[in-house]
Design an enzyme around this catalytic site. Sequence first.
Site, mmCIF file in Angstrom:
data_model
loop_
_atom_site.group_PDB
_atom_site.id
_atom_site.type_symbol
_atom_site.label_atom_id
_atom_site.label_comp_id
_atom_site.label_asym_id
_atom_site.label_seq_id
_atom_site.Cartn_x
_atom_site.Cartn_y
_atom_site.Cartn_z
ATOM 1 N N SER A 295 32.152 -36.619 -5.987
ATOM 2 C CA SER A 295 31.797 -35.516 -5.099
ATOM 3 C C SER A 295 32.625 -34.274 -5.435
ATOM 4 O O SER A 295 32.661 -33.833 -6.590
ATOM 5 C CB SER A 295 32.003 -35.957 -3.641
ATOM 6 N N ASP A 359 20.928 -38.883 -4.281
ATOM 7 C CA ASP A 359 22.203 -38.308 -3.834
ATOM 8 C C ASP A 359 22.047 -36.797 -3.632
ATOM 9 O O ASP A 359 21.662 -36.059 -4.535
ATOM 10 C CB ASP A 359 23.283 -38.609 -4.876
ATOM 11 N N HIS A 450 25.058 -40.854 -1.505
ATOM 12 C CA HIS A 450 26.257 -40.204 -2.037
ATOM 13 C C HIS A 450 27.487 -41.106 -1.984
ATOM 14 O O HIS A 450 28.492 -40.811 -2.623
ATOM 15 C CB HIS A 450 26.537 -38.916 -1.269
#
Length: 486
Positions: A295, A359, A450
């Site tokens: 991320s 995602d 995610h």
Amino acid sequence: MASRGVCHGGFSCSYMLLKPEEVRFFDLIHILFSPTYLHKTKLVDSRDDTFNDKFRQRWLICISILAQKILLSVAKPLASIGSFVEMYLNLVSCNRNLFKLLLNFLTAKVEKPCKTSANYLSFIGILDKRVGLDASIRRGDSMYNAAISVMASKASYENETYLKTTVQDHWKMEFVGFYDYWNEYQEKATTQAFIALDKSEEGDTYVVAFRGTEPFDADAWCSDLDISWYEIPGIGKIHGGFMKALGLQKNVGWPKEVAADSSDHPPVAYYAIRDMLKDRLSANNKANFILTGHSLGGALAILFPAILMLHDETLLLERLDGVYTFGQPRVGHETFAEFMEQKLEDHGIRYCRFVYCNDIVPRLPYDDLMFKHFGTCYYYNRHYQAKIVKGEPEENYFSPLTAIAMMVNAFLELIRSFAIVYMKGREYREGRLFRVVRVLGLVIPGLTAHCPHDYVNATRLGSFPVPTQQFNNAADHPSQLQSENV
């Protein structure tokens, strides 16, 4: 939010900074329906007159501002909820289960979790409690670096004691340290990273892992959703929030050296990590390093070599063995992407960007607003089947035409969570809490996708098709694939 800090931008030849904290509802209406409003409003601090007046781009700007506005309004309660949820889940875990917790409560024998202990887990860690490296791989295997990187990226969300125990006892590596780094714009330590040393007879590898976007951290989510940028001469336009998290200096940008700070706060990430690596690699000719992150952490991992290139740090660029990111957002505009493609090729640096299915974060900030990905993208579908793509499907995510298909996929992922333990083994078992989180994917497709959990599964169950050469998103898809170490 990382981009709210005051900065005159004198180091940048152009910049564009959104100010969502000053936006009112009617401002959004004006932005959406008036092509000239952005040029007139004080809601955007800019030294750039090239705003595109297309309705779709104004629509995406409105979404960015509105999402940040909502997150800013709930930042404190969201953090409090996150803290409570983590404490409650760790309390249950310390007492084995909810029934045992109630029994211990009645007998005044409740075991209380300690936030600094090796057993205390973040929300990310509770969703996926795996700590060991993939037992099927060894140093020199094609997926070795990727397998280490994904576990380091997942572990980066945990506390220092947990990391030290995991690195030393489970990974059999040397724990170099866990660090909190200062963000000059937020005026607090909001960037975290840890470093491990993987020793072998062939050579040593330092693993530098940046912490990513935490589920209940509104500031970090705002950084992912923000579209503000600064242009660095000779490099291109780069996401402002990510640069600030890495160590961008107020009003001076990226000087090669910074003066020693006499204040009590910790150092900033880039300069501290760079200097540490230079000292260690200079003392060991057989050592190299890899960068990784999930991320937001992935964005910092690929921005780190960009600033090394800006500063012409030859030693570190020669010893950088690869950058491995998971669920990484876009970090710059097209010119920056082209700069990085060329420099990565010139220095022979492998850059592997992993994207799992729907995602949401790799689709942010929006491609329509000139933010571009670059490098080799490994895209994994719901079955953890990998392929190399120029760009992940549905590049901008917010498409009503595909929402139904994405929700169907989220439903099938929920079904898979019950079956995968029987198909792949106990290692892939998903707990009840994670199944609850997967239900959220039915409402917000791409949110559950995610989680690091699916990226760990992808590296263990998926394949690694590697192109014969790096390719740009704008280039043709390579027709020939070959196997090599990743």
